[in-house]
Design a protein around this motif. Structure first.
Motif, PDB file in Angstrom:
ATOM      1  N   ILE A   1      -9.255   8.125 -17.450  1.00 52.08           N
ATOM      2  CA  ILE A   1      -7.848   8.238 -17.072  1.00 52.08           C
ATOM      3  C   ILE A   1      -7.734   8.359 -15.551  1.00 52.08           C
ATOM      4  CG2 ILE A   1      -5.753   9.609 -17.366  1.00 52.08           C
ATOM      5  CD1 ILE A   1      -6.928  10.540 -20.048  1.00 52.08           C
ATOM      6  N   ALA A   2      -8.602   9.209 -14.982  1.00 51.82           N
ATOM      7  CA  ALA A   2      -8.533   9.438 -13.539  1.00 51.82           C
ATOM      8  C   ALA A   2      -8.848   8.150 -12.776  1.00 51.82           C
ATOM      9  CB  ALA A   2      -9.500  10.539 -13.131  1.00 51.82           C
ATOM     10  N   LEU A   3      -9.815   7.391 -13.294  1.00 51.14           N
ATOM     11  CA  LEU A   3     -10.152   6.148 -12.610  1.00 51.14           C
ATOM     12  C   LEU A   3      -8.976   5.173 -12.648  1.00 51.14           C
ATOM     13  CD1 LEU A   3     -13.858   5.562 -13.701  1.00 51.14           C
ATOM     14  CD2 LEU A   3     -12.983   6.434 -11.536  1.00 51.14           C
ATOM     15  N   VAL A   4      -8.326   5.109 -13.816  1.00 50.22           N
ATOM     16  CA  VAL A   4      -7.176   4.208 -13.911  1.00 50.22           C
ATOM     17  C   VAL A   4      -6.060   4.677 -12.979  1.00 50.22           C
ATOM     18  CG1 VAL A   4      -5.379   3.361 -15.451  1.00 50.22           C
ATOM     19  CG2 VAL A   4      -7.732   3.455 -16.229  1.00 50.22           C
ATOM     20  N   VAL A   5      -5.849   6.001 -12.956  1.00 53.37           N
ATOM     21  CA  VAL A   5      -4.818   6.525 -12.054  1.00 53.37           C
ATOM     22  C   VAL A   5      -5.167   6.172 -10.610  1.00 53.37           C
ATOM     23  CG1 VAL A   5      -3.829   8.653 -11.127  1.00 53.37           C
ATOM     24  CG2 VAL A   5      -4.082   8.381 -13.585  1.00 53.37           C
ATOM     25  N   GLY A   6      -6.458   6.310 -10.295  1.00 53.46           N
ATOM     26  CA  GLY A   6      -6.877   5.982  -8.936  1.00 53.46           C
ATOM     27  C   GLY A   6      -6.581   4.523  -8.618  1.00 53.46           C
ATOM     28  N   LEU A   7      -6.932   3.660  -9.564  1.00 50.27           N
ATOM     29  CA  LEU A   7      -6.686   2.226  -9.355  1.00 50.27           C
ATOM     30  C   LEU A   7      -5.192   1.960  -9.194  1.00 50.27           C
ATOM     31  CD1 LEU A   7      -8.005  -0.593  -9.361  1.00 50.27           C
ATOM     32  CD2 LEU A   7      -7.476  -0.720 -11.790  1.00 50.27           C
ATOM     33  N   TYR A   8      -4.426   2.626 -10.044  1.00 52.26           N
ATOM     34  CA  TYR A   8      -2.978   2.449 -10.001  1.00 52.26           C
ATOM     35  C   TYR A   8      -2.419   2.896  -8.647  1.00 52.26           C
ATOM     36  CZ  TYR A   8       1.919   3.407 -11.074  1.00 52.26           C
ATOM     37  OH  TYR A   8       3.279   3.453 -11.027  1.00 52.26           O
ATOM     38  N   ILE A   9      -2.866   4.060  -8.208  1.00 53.54           N
ATOM     39  CA  ILE A   9      -2.386   4.576  -6.916  1.00 53.54           C
ATOM     40  C   ILE A   9      -2.772   3.625  -5.793  1.00 53.54           C
ATOM     41  CG2 ILE A   9      -2.776   6.398  -5.216  1.00 53.54           C
ATOM     42  CD1 ILE A   9      -2.771   8.387  -7.439  1.00 53.54           C
ATOM     43  N   PHE A  10      -3.985   3.080  -5.918  1.00 59.39           N
ATOM     44  CA  PHE A  10      -4.434   2.162  -4.883  1.00 59.39           C
ATOM     45  C   PHE A  10      -3.561   0.906  -4.851  1.00 59.39           C
ATOM     46  CE2 PHE A  10      -7.037  -1.579  -3.858  1.00 59.39           C
ATOM     47  CZ  PHE A  10      -7.300  -1.293  -2.541  1.00 59.39           C
ATOM     48  N   LEU A  11      -3.330   0.327  -6.024  1.00 68.28           N
ATOM     49  CA  LEU A  11      -2.619  -0.949  -6.068  1.00 68.28           C
ATOM     50  C   LEU A  11      -1.170  -0.812  -5.639  1.00 68.28           C
ATOM     51  CD1 LEU A  11      -4.020  -2.551  -9.322  1.00 68.28           C
ATOM     52  CD2 LEU A  11      -4.437  -3.237  -6.968  1.00 68.28           C
ATOM     53  N   ARG A  12      -0.548   0.299  -5.992  1.00 66.83           N
ATOM     54  CA  ARG A  12       0.874   0.402  -5.720  1.00 66.83           C
ATOM     55  C   ARG A  12       1.143   0.907  -4.314  1.00 66.83           C
ATOM     56  NH1 ARG A  12       3.856   5.524  -8.168  1.00 66.83           N
ATOM     57  NH2 ARG A  12       3.113   6.999  -6.631  1.00 66.83           N
ATOM     58  N   GLY A  13       0.063   1.333  -3.628  1.00 64.04           N
ATOM     59  CA  GLY A  13       0.231   2.059  -2.375  1.00 64.04           C
ATOM     60  C   GLY A  13       1.063   1.353  -1.326  1.00 64.04           C
ATOM     61  N   HIS A  14       1.099   0.020  -1.360  1.00 60.19           N
ATOM     62  CA  HIS A  14       1.793  -0.669  -0.286  1.00 60.19           C
ATOM     63  C   HIS A  14       3.303  -0.502  -0.400  1.00 60.19           C
ATOM     64  CE1 HIS A  14       0.831  -2.927   3.177  1.00 60.19           C
ATOM     65  NE2 HIS A  14       1.437  -4.040   2.834  1.00 60.19           N
ATOM     66  N   ASN A  15       3.777  -0.226  -1.614  1.00 58.41           N
ATOM     67  CA  ASN A  15       5.226  -0.174  -1.791  1.00 58.41           C
ATOM     68  C   ASN A  15       5.770   1.189  -2.187  1.00 58.41           C
ATOM     69  OD1 ASN A  15       5.889  -2.921  -1.209  1.00 58.41           O
ATOM     70  ND2 ASN A  15       4.761  -3.441  -3.060  1.00 58.41           N
ATOM     71  N   VAL A  16       4.972   1.975  -2.876  1.00 60.26           N
ATOM     72  CA  VAL A  16       5.397   3.339  -3.229  1.00 60.26           C
ATOM     73  C   VAL A  16       4.250   4.268  -2.877  1.00 60.26           C
ATOM     74  CG1 VAL A  16       7.153   2.934  -5.001  1.00 60.26           C
ATOM     75  CG2 VAL A  16       4.751   2.693  -5.567  1.00 60.26           C
ATOM     76  N   PRO A  17       4.485   5.602  -2.872  1.00 62.37           N
ATOM     77  CA  PRO A  17       3.444   6.514  -2.408  1.00 62.37           C
ATOM     78  C   PRO A  17       2.100   6.235  -3.053  1.00 62.37           C
ATOM     79  CG  PRO A  17       5.452   7.716  -2.762  1.00 62.37           C
ATOM     80  CD  PRO A  17       5.727   6.299  -3.173  1.00 62.37           C
ATOM     81  N   GLY A  18       1.080   6.225  -2.256  1.00 61.26           N
ATOM     82  CA  GLY A  18      -0.273   5.949  -2.732  1.00 61.26           C
ATOM     83  C   GLY A  18      -1.062   5.287  -1.632  1.00 61.26           C
ATOM     84  N   GLY A  19      -2.069   4.505  -2.011  1.00 64.96           N
ATOM     85  CA  GLY A  19      -2.854   3.801  -1.005  1.00 64.96           C
ATOM     86  C   GLY A  19      -4.307   4.225  -1.025  1.00 64.96           C
ATOM     87  N   GLY A  20      -5.089   3.620  -0.150  1.00 67.24           N
ATOM     88  CA  GLY A  20      -6.529   3.789  -0.154  1.00 67.24           C
ATOM     89  C   GLY A  20      -7.002   5.212   0.049  1.00 67.24           C
ATOM     90  N   PHE A  21      -6.385   5.919   0.981  1.00 71.25           N
ATOM     91  CA  PHE A  21      -6.804   7.298   1.248  1.00 71.25           C
ATOM     92  C   PHE A  21      -6.686   8.146  -0.013  1.00 71.25           C
ATOM     93  CE2 PHE A  21      -6.129   6.516   5.841  1.00 71.25           C
ATOM     94  CZ  PHE A  21      -7.295   7.081   6.311  1.00 71.25           C
ATOM     95  N   ILE A  22      -5.483   8.091  -0.619  1.00 73.03           N
ATOM     96  CA  ILE A  22      -5.226   8.963  -1.752  1.00 73.03           C
ATOM     97  C   ILE A  22      -6.065   8.532  -2.946  1.00 73.03           C
ATOM     98  CG2 ILE A  22      -3.417   9.786  -3.300  1.00 73.03           C
ATOM     99  CD1 ILE A  22      -1.478   9.139  -0.912  1.00 73.03           C
ATOM    100  N   ALA A  23      -6.140   7.212  -3.178  1.00 70.35           N
ATOM    101  CA  ALA A  23      -6.925   6.724  -4.303  1.00 70.35           C
ATOM    102  C   ALA A  23      -8.378   7.143  -4.161  1.00 70.35           C
ATOM    103  CB  ALA A  23      -6.811   5.211  -4.389  1.00 70.35           C
ATOM    104  N   GLY A  24      -8.913   7.028  -2.938  1.00 66.35           N
ATOM    105  CA  GLY A  24     -10.298   7.432  -2.711  1.00 66.35           C
ATOM    106  C   GLY A  24     -10.508   8.890  -3.049  1.00 66.35           C
ATOM    107  N   LEU A  25      -9.566   9.729  -2.650  1.00 63.98           N
ATOM    108  CA  LEU A  25      -9.699  11.159  -2.919  1.00 63.98           C
ATOM    109  C   LEU A  25      -9.601  11.449  -4.410  1.00 63.98           C
ATOM    110  CD1 LEU A  25      -7.590  12.382   0.092  1.00 63.98           C
ATOM    111  CD2 LEU A  25      -9.971  12.950  -0.324  1.00 63.98           C
ATOM    112  N   VAL A  26      -8.653  10.779  -5.089  1.00 62.54           N
ATOM    113  CA  VAL A  26      -8.466  11.028  -6.525  1.00 62.54           C
ATOM    114  C   VAL A  26      -9.727  10.645  -7.291  1.00 62.54           C
ATOM    115  CG1 VAL A  26      -7.225  10.205  -8.565  1.00 62.54           C
ATOM    116  CG2 VAL A  26      -5.967  10.826  -6.505  1.00 62.54           C
ATOM    117  N   VAL A  27     -10.282   9.489  -6.968  1.00 57.79           N
ATOM    118  CA  VAL A  27     -11.486   9.060  -7.680  1.00 57.79           C
ATOM    119  C   VAL A  27     -12.635  10.006  -7.380  1.00 57.79           C
ATOM    120  CG1 VAL A  27     -13.190   7.226  -7.870  1.00 57.79           C
ATOM    121  CG2 VAL A  27     -10.777   6.667  -7.825  1.00 57.79           C
ATOM    122  N   SER A  28     -12.737  10.471  -6.126  1.00 58.88           N
ATOM    123  CA  SER A  28     -13.857  11.377  -5.853  1.00 58.88           C
ATOM    124  C   SER A  28     -13.684  12.698  -6.595  1.00 58.88           C
ATOM    125  CB  SER A  28     -14.065  11.607  -4.363  1.00 58.88           C
ATOM    126  OG  SER A  28     -12.880  11.652  -3.684  1.00 58.88           O
TER     127      SER A  28
END
Lengths: 946, 122
Positions: free
Chosen positions: A802-829
């Motif tokens: 679940i966390a990995l999917v959330v991370g991927l989701y946060i990464f993909l949507r980051g350009h338009n809604v809150p999220g992005g590489g920084f946050i996704a990286g932290l969530v996955v770690s």
């Protein structure tokens, strides 16, 4: 050949000895000589153009915004000095090859020599004073290396240090002076500055600029009272002395005065400072030289004296005097280099260069005798040698100069200087070569091989030829150089015989007086020995020692090794500066209305404040402090959400988790309680400082928040163009990956480096004494009975996908809604770390194949490649683009190139966080943590199977 | 609201500074963490406080708060984690190597060699 290439050639030559020295000393010497020769050839090819009055330039923009351009120019003055530097440089290369002994590291010597040659050539060919300053400092550094070449000799090291201190200090002053000059003239290019004479001399900053620049020139050219470093630099090998102190280093100061002569000279300030300093230096140097026992020391003081002579001529500020100065620069370089080389030969063959131990070498070393004698007679100013010509011109100019209304003052002193000069020159010849041969020389003296005497012989031939045919041999060069110095075309008439002039009478007086003084020399030596003279080295040492002690005492007072003391001083200073800035800033009062206070934020605020208070009160209980850190971090995240910063909130909360895990891991090996070891008084003082800082910082924040923007913020541009240019609606993310992508690129690199540092520290710790200590570690707290609890293991397993999917989701949507590489990286770690925590480090590590180093590298590379991709579209680094893609079965979606960059961020953050935590875990493993074979301690499925 | 936030910033700063002035590494690490919070909030506050206006473009076209300080603070949060991690590692290393977790340098380690003895020949 381009002037820039000519200036670069010696530096290329400096690389060659290092590469070629294994092929032998001759190859190294030949390679350097070739580089010098090609540069000399390239320079000489410009002679016709320069004789026609042209200035050859090469312009390269380097840092145009600072006015620093790599501009080079060759005019008459540059040509003269270039020929001296390269020509004598070539002779020195030959001479040094035969002079240095088998034990000396010759490759290093040639590298230093070529570096120095390049720096000198750079000075004389620069068309930009900032560029000139760079080369100037480079001469100080490379001459330091050359003077201290014989590292085993304490005199060498001390002499090198003294030279560096004095010339380096002058160089610093000169930087300031040059900056002022450039500001007045409105340009740092020499070509422009030379046109700005009126503006410069009318400026109120003329005198400060003049003084600072002259400080640089005087220290370099060993003018009184900075003359003392030059004799101590004689500890260098003789080829170095011959090069640095005849043609190059010490002439750099003269070059600078000549270069800026059209701008700076002609004022009373210039005359009284420069001419007087030159005169004093000339007389003083010649006076001291009469009494020196060491041949090189005698030559060193005579160099000081001749440099003073040229300085004085430049100081007169008249065109005729400038011509004489230029001519004497050539003549001095030829005879003085030859004399230094002669002294080196005598030292080399006879084993001593003390005059008291020499004499009678005339028959033993006939070739050396001829070379040394001709050069020395030229130094004495005996016709028909070249030294006579320029000395006559000097005396004539001295006869015209008026000092404070005294018409003959300068002439009298100049004659005295010439008289002393005759005395020490003849003494050099008489007491070394004449007299009866002795039988107590350290070595049996004989003439050296051709290799050693060929270089001075060439120079001596020039000395004679210039003396006999001045117009043919040197007239053209003097014309060109003097025209460049004065800025108007000069065609001086150089000849041996001018008729019976006052200058000739002064010359004759000097000659007769000099011979008389030589006869009285032994008596004078005795008188001088009986008198106390200030020792420059002792004074210099005392001054440096005093300065060092003062610096140590001051440093000791400011930072005594106590970090808290330094930080307290820092905090108070910052507070003081801030308070001063605020009280003089003119704050107009609050202009923004206050946001209303809602009850829920008030509760969160209270929690934060209480947690902070508890932190201060209970920080010594470290586990409790970690809980408090968690509370504070949570409250900070919540406040970000409330205040319209969802990205920050997400980042903060995920960073919070990894930070607490990190601190917990560290705490495993640190004491769980902080010992109380500060006194009440210190704690009270610290509390006072902390309160003051907190009040100040809080007040500043309040004032800022209640005031409007002083300038309209640049974010308006970003808000307006985020969608249009960056293709994203989340402006924060677009700023990170697009508008300010270069910053982010740097930041992820830094993060990666930090993680690698942690890894490297761990490696060191594990390998060293701490590694052994860790292996025998006894934990100070009891281990938990159920270290890998069933509940935790099961939940983390469920959460991982679940966390990995959330991370991927946060990464993909980051350009338009809150999220992005920084946050996704932290969530996955966080998701991965929880696996480590649940089942133990070793167990989890065996089951994953990701190399975290590679992850960091891949992240930086991915971001870099995305940035470089823009080049292929003809755009600058990191320009992003985006488009819309339609895949079958999916809605149309947007694809931005910035996503590749964000992927890099993601990978780098993930790799860095994991590597940091991983490193700490390895320490735990070293400390004998038992490796579990199963994911959890109590496994119901196993029980059931059994 | 501004009053509350500046109060919080002040409190965090004061606690952070006090803890950094302690003599043991762990307290200093805690203090640096607190100071990071304070500074991040302070940087964030330079964009002024706005409620319910995240810088996410919407159909209505605003209002939006200032996104730039947010972008700065976002990277600052991550970098301060990296810094904390390095400092923690150094603290741990010092403790394991040296056997205690004091931050002050002992006097014997600090004194530079006397200026006379640089060469042994001056």
């Amino acid at each position: 050949m381009s002037p820039a290439l000519i200036a670069a050639l010696p530096f290329i030559g400096a690389l060659l000895p290092g590469l070629l020295i294994r092929s032998g000393r001759n190859v190294a010497a030949i390679s350097c000589a070739t580089a010098s020769f090609i540069a000399l050839l390239g320079l000489c090819l410009h002679i016709p153009a320069i004789m026609a009055g042209e200035v050859v330039t090469a312009r390269l923009e380097w840092l145009p915004s600072l006015g620093l351009n790599a501009n080079f120019r060759i005019d008459g003055l540059g040509l003269l000095f270039g020929i001296l530097i390269l020509g004598i440089g070539l002779l020195i290369i030959v001479y040094a090859r035969h002079y240095l002994s088998r034990e000396d590291p010759v490759g290093v010597f040639y590298t230093y020599l070529m570096l120095f040659q390049g720096a000198m050539l750079g000075i004389v060919l620069s068309d930009n004073i900032l560029l000139l300053l760079i080369f100037w400092e480079l001469t100080s550094l490379s001459s330091f290396l050359l003077i201290g070449y014989w590292k085993h000799l304490p005199e060498g090291r001390q002499g090198a240090r003294m030279a560096l201190t004095v010339t380096g200090m002058g160089g610093l002053a000169m930087i300031a002076g040059m900056l002022i000059l450039g500001q007045i003239a409105g340009s740092y290019d020499i070509g422009d500055i030379l046109q700005a004479r009126e503006a410069v001399q009318a400026s109120p900053y003329y005198l400060p600029a003049l003084l600072l620049i002259l400080l640089g020139a005087f220290t370099k050219s060993a003018q009184f009272p900075f003359h003392f470093w030059l004799p101590h630099a004689m500890a260098a090998p003789t080829p170095v002395s011959a090069y640095l102190h005849s043609a190059t280093m010490v002439k750099a100061g003269l070059f600078l005065m000549a270069r800026l002569w059209p701008v700076l000279s002609g004022t009373p300030e210039w005359f009284y400072i420069v001419a007087t300093t030159g005169l004093v230096t000339m007389v003083l140097g010649a006076w001291i030289a009469m009494f020196r026992d060491d041949l090189k020391s005698l030559l060193a003081f005579s160099t000081v004296s001749h440099l003073g002579l040229i300085t004085m001529l430049l100081g007169f500020g008249t065109e005729a005097a400038a011509v004489a100065a230029v001519f004497h620069i050539i003549n001095h370089a030829t005879f003085k280099a030859a004399l230094f080389m002669t002294a080196g030969i005598v030292d080399h063959e006879a084993g001593t260069r003390s005059i008291a131990g020499l004499g009678g070498l005339r028959r033993l070393m006939p070739v050396t005798f001829v070379i040394g004698t001709v050069a020395a007679l030229s130094m004495a100013g005996i016709p028909p040698l070249n030294g006579f010509l320029s000395k006559e011109m000097m005396l004539e100019q001295a006869g015209h100069a008026v000092w404070q209304g005294h018409p003959s003052l300068i002439a009298a002193f100049a004659t005295a200087g010439a008289l002393f000069s005759v005395c020490y020159s003849l003494r050099f010849v008489w007491q070394v070569f004449f007299g009866a041969p002795r039988n107590d020389y350290p070595h049996h003296p004989h003439d050296p091989g051709f290799g050693l005497w060929s270089a001075p012989a060439v120079l001596v031939v020039l000395v004679v030829l210039i003396g006999l045919f001045p117009a043919v041999m040197a007239g053209w060069l003097v014309d060109a150089a003097a025209s460049a110095v004065t800025g108007t075309a000069q065609h001086p008439h150089l000849a041996l015989w001018h008729g019976v002039t006052p200058a000739l009478m002064m010359s004759l007086t000097a000659l007769v007086g000099g011979v008389l003084l030589l006869v009285l020399n032994r008596r004078m030596l005795a008188i001088r020995a009986a008198m106390a003279w200030p020792d420059a080295k002792a004074i210099f040492d005392a001054v440096t020692r005093a300065v060092t002690c003062a610096a140590v005492a001051l440093t000791d007072r400011l930072t005594n090794g106590s970090m808290s003391r330094a930080f307290a001083a820092f905090s108070l200073t910052v507070m003081l500066c801030g308070f001063w800035a605020f009280s003089t800033g003119g704050w107009q009062g609050a202009t923004r209305p206050m946001l209303p206070i809602q009850p829920v934020p008030l509760i969160g605020w209270a929690a934060l404040m209480v947690a902070c208070g508890c932190m201060v009160a209970f920080h010594r209980k470290r586990i409790l402090a970690l809980v408090l850190v968690g509370i504070i971090g949570l409250m900070v995240s919540v406040s970000f959400i409330y205040l319209s910063a969802p990205d920050l909130a997400l980042t903060q909360i995920s960073v919070e988790v990894v930070t607490v895990v990190l601190l917990l891991l560290a705490l495993n090996f640190l004491p769980k309680f902080t010992v109380l070891d500060s006194r009440d008084r210190k704690r009270a003082m610290d509390a006072f400082i902390a309160t003051l800082t907190g009040l100040g910082f809080g007040a500043l924040a309040y004032v800022i928040m209640r005031s409007d923007f002083a300038f309209s913020p640049i974010s308006q541009y970003m808000l307006a163009n985020s969608h249009k240019l960056g293709g994203g609606d989340n402006v924060v993310n677009v700023i990170l990956v697009d508008f300010r992508g270069y910053d982010t690129f740097g930041e992820i690199t830094v993060l990666g480096i930090a993680a690698l540092t942690i890894y490297a520290l761990t490696e060191t710790l594990l390998a060293g004494a701490s590694g052994r200590r860790l292996r025998n570690w006894v934990h100070d707290t009891a281990r938990a009975g159920d270290r890998h609890p069933l509940m935790l293991v099961v939940v983390t397993r469920l959460v991982l996908p679940i966390a990995l999917v959330v991370g991927l989701y946060i990464f993909l949507r980051g350009h338009n809604v809150p999220g992005g590489g920084f946050i996704a990286g932290l969530v996955v770690s966080v998701a991965l770390v929880s696996q480590y925590m649940a089942s133990g480090f070793a167990w989890a590590q065996e089951r994953q194949k990701i190399n975290y180093h590679a992850l960091i590298g891949a992240g930086v590379i991915a971001a870099g490649i995305t940035g470089i991709g823009a080049w292929f579209a003809g755009q600058p680094f990191l320009t992003s683009t985006y488009g819309y893609v339609k895949l079958p079965g999916l809605e149309e979606f947007e694809l931005a190139s910035a996503m590749g960059f964000d992927l890099g961020v993601f990978l780098c953050v993930l790799g860095a966080v994991m590597l940091a935590l991983n490193s700490l875990s390895r320490i735990a493993r070293q400390a004998g943590g038992t490796v579990n074979l199963d994911p959890m301690d109590i496994d119901p499925s196993k029980e059931a199977r059994r | 609201m501004e009053l509350l936030l500046s109060g919080a910033i002040g409190m965090l700063t004061a606690a952070g500074v006090y803890l950094i002035l302690r003599l043991r590494t762990f307290a200093v690490v805690l203090g640096m963490t607190m100071l990071s919070y304070a500074i991040n909030l302070f940087l964030f506050a330079t964009g002024r406080l706005v409620v319910n206006a995240p810088p996410i473009l919407n159909e209505a076209g605003g209002p939006y708060t200032d996104p730039l300080p947010q972008a700065l603070v976002l990277t600052a949060i991550v970098i301060s984690f990296g810094m904390t991690a390095v400092v923690v590692m150094m603290a741990l290393g010092a403790f394991l190597e040296g056997g205690d977790d004091r931050v002050d340098m002992p006097r014997a380690d600090r004194l530079p060699p006397a200026p006379q003895s640089q060469d042994g020949d001056v």
